[in-house]
Design a protein around this motif. Structure first.
Motif, PDB file in Angstrom:
ATOM      1  N   VAL A   1      30.480  41.044  15.878  1.00 24.49           N
ATOM      2  CA  VAL A   1      30.137  39.622  15.799  1.00 24.49           C
ATOM      3  C   VAL A   1      28.894  39.380  16.647  1.00 24.49           C
ATOM      4  CG1 VAL A   1      32.495  38.818  15.339  1.00 24.49           C
ATOM      5  CG2 VAL A   1      31.716  39.045  17.704  1.00 24.49           C
ATOM      6  N   PRO A   2      28.215  38.269  16.441  1.00 27.15           N
ATOM      7  CA  PRO A   2      27.049  37.961  17.278  1.00 27.15           C
ATOM      8  C   PRO A   2      27.444  37.905  18.762  1.00 27.15           C
ATOM      9  CG  PRO A   2      27.112  36.505  15.373  1.00 27.15           C
ATOM     10  CD  PRO A   2      28.419  37.252  15.387  1.00 27.15           C
ATOM     11  N   PRO A   3      26.532  38.229  19.659  1.00 32.74           N
ATOM     12  CA  PRO A   3      26.854  38.291  21.094  1.00 32.74           C
ATOM     13  C   PRO A   3      27.513  37.037  21.663  1.00 32.74           C
ATOM     14  CG  PRO A   3      24.721  39.287  20.703  1.00 32.74           C
ATOM     15  CD  PRO A   3      25.156  38.679  19.407  1.00 32.74           C
ATOM     16  N   PHE A   4      27.010  35.851  21.325  1.00 31.30           N
ATOM     17  CA  PHE A   4      27.631  34.640  21.872  1.00 31.30           C
ATOM     18  C   PHE A   4      29.067  34.499  21.380  1.00 31.30           C
ATOM     19  CE2 PHE A   4      28.537  30.050  22.112  1.00 31.30           C
ATOM     20  CZ  PHE A   4      28.312  29.841  23.468  1.00 31.30           C
ATOM     21  N   VAL A   5      29.313  34.838  20.136  1.00 34.62           N
ATOM     22  CA  VAL A   5      30.655  34.763  19.559  1.00 34.62           C
ATOM     23  C   VAL A   5      31.581  35.767  20.248  1.00 34.62           C
ATOM     24  CG1 VAL A   5      31.996  35.013  17.418  1.00 34.62           C
ATOM     25  CG2 VAL A   5      29.723  33.956  17.355  1.00 34.62           C
ATOM     26  N   ALA A   6      31.040  36.892  20.670  1.00 30.91           N
ATOM     27  CA  ALA A   6      31.844  37.929  21.317  1.00 30.91           C
ATOM     28  C   ALA A   6      32.336  37.519  22.701  1.00 30.91           C
ATOM     29  CB  ALA A   6      31.043  39.233  21.409  1.00 30.91           C
ATOM     30  N   LEU A   7      31.686  36.543  23.318  1.00 32.07           N
ATOM     31  CA  LEU A   7      32.138  36.071  24.634  1.00 32.07           C
ATOM     32  C   LEU A   7      33.427  35.264  24.479  1.00 32.07           C
ATOM     33  CD1 LEU A   7      28.764  34.742  26.126  1.00 32.07           C
ATOM     34  CD2 LEU A   7      29.952  36.870  26.730  1.00 32.07           C
ATOM     35  N   ASP A   8      34.332  35.366  25.462  1.00 33.88           N
ATOM     36  CA  ASP A   8      35.501  34.498  25.416  1.00 33.88           C
ATOM     37  C   ASP A   8      35.070  33.087  25.815  1.00 33.88           C
ATOM     38  OD1 ASP A   8      35.559  34.195  28.246  1.00 33.88           O
ATOM     39  OD2 ASP A   8      37.080  35.750  28.489  1.00 33.88           O
ATOM     40  N   TYR A   9      35.990  32.138  25.640  1.00 39.10           N
ATOM     41  CA  TYR A   9      35.626  30.736  25.846  1.00 39.10           C
ATOM     42  C   TYR A   9      35.091  30.460  27.250  1.00 39.10           C
ATOM     43  CZ  TYR A   9      35.683  25.751  26.332  1.00 39.10           C
ATOM     44  OH  TYR A   9      35.292  24.466  26.594  1.00 39.10           O
ATOM     45  N   ASP A  10      35.743  30.994  28.270  1.00 35.30           N
ATOM     46  CA  ASP A  10      35.297  30.712  29.640  1.00 35.30           C
ATOM     47  C   ASP A  10      33.872  31.198  29.881  1.00 35.30           C
ATOM     48  OD1 ASP A  10      37.670  29.442  30.321  1.00 35.30           O
ATOM     49  OD2 ASP A  10      38.595  31.283  31.077  1.00 35.30           O
ATOM     50  N   HIS A  11      33.531  32.350  29.324  1.00 33.85           N
ATOM     51  CA  HIS A  11      32.167  32.861  29.483  1.00 33.85           C
ATOM     52  C   HIS A  11      31.179  32.062  28.633  1.00 33.85           C
ATOM     53  CE1 HIS A  11      33.029  36.141  32.161  1.00 33.85           C
ATOM     54  NE2 HIS A  11      34.030  36.545  31.377  1.00 33.85           N
TER      55      HIS A  11
END
Length: 177
Positions: free
Chosen positions: A78-88
């Motif tokens: 997935v795109p990098p921003f999508v790969a981050l969890d919500y808190d990040h």
């Protein structure tokens, strides 16, 4: 997908399906994505449509740098921003919209449109949005129109008349003659 994840970071919502990666699912109610944030952003009248691809690419670049800085391993599916969890995601958006960030204006503008899609549904006809269950208007308790499609309010908002009705007001429609 990246812009959906951004919108979901601004006003979180429920996942659309168990494998939904753009929506983090930190809320049980519908959020900005279901309210039409992407549709609003893609509306030419916003003036931001041509900048969406560059903003999305920049957000993914920031997410990659953020992940490296914090020692996070990103899922390449997935795109990098999508790969981050919500808190990040939230921490990164907070950094991007902080006073003094050189790109702040662009990120704040994007966030404002996400809020606007939820709070006012400007990309939809208000009556139809309410009839179709627009999540933001419902959450805000936006009144439904009368059966003829016009809004009239039997009770005063402050439970008192704030101004006298103009003498040329048509009693049937509520508009000036």
């Amino acid at each position: 997908m990246t812009l959906e994840a951004f919108a979901d970071t601004i006003i979180p919502g429920a996942k659309r399906s168990p494998d939904d990666r753009a929506i983090a699912g930190v809320c049980d109610d519908p959020g900005a994505v279901e309210a039409g944030a992407i549709e609003l952003l893609e509306t030419p009248a916003t003036g931001v449509t041509e900048g969406l691809a560059p903003l999305s690419a920049a957000l993914n670049g920031h997410a990659t740098a953020y992940a490296a800085e914090h020692g996070l391993q990103l899922d390449a599916d997935v795109p990098p921003f999508v790969a981050l969890d919500y808190d990040h995601r939230a921490a990164l958006v907070q950094n991007l919209t902080a006073p003094g960030h050189p790109e702040k204006d662009g990120w704040v503008l994007l966030a404002l449109f996400c809020n606007m899609a939820y709070d006012t549904a400007p990309h939809l006809h208000t009556g139809e949005a309410i009839e179709n269950g627009h999540p933001g208007l419902l959450a805000l308790g936006f009144a439904k129109p009368d059966p003829d499609g016009l809004w009239r309010f039997a009770e005063y908002g402050y439970h008192q008349e704030l101004a006298k009705r103009h003498p040329n007001t048509d009693p049937a429609s509520g508009s000036l003659e």
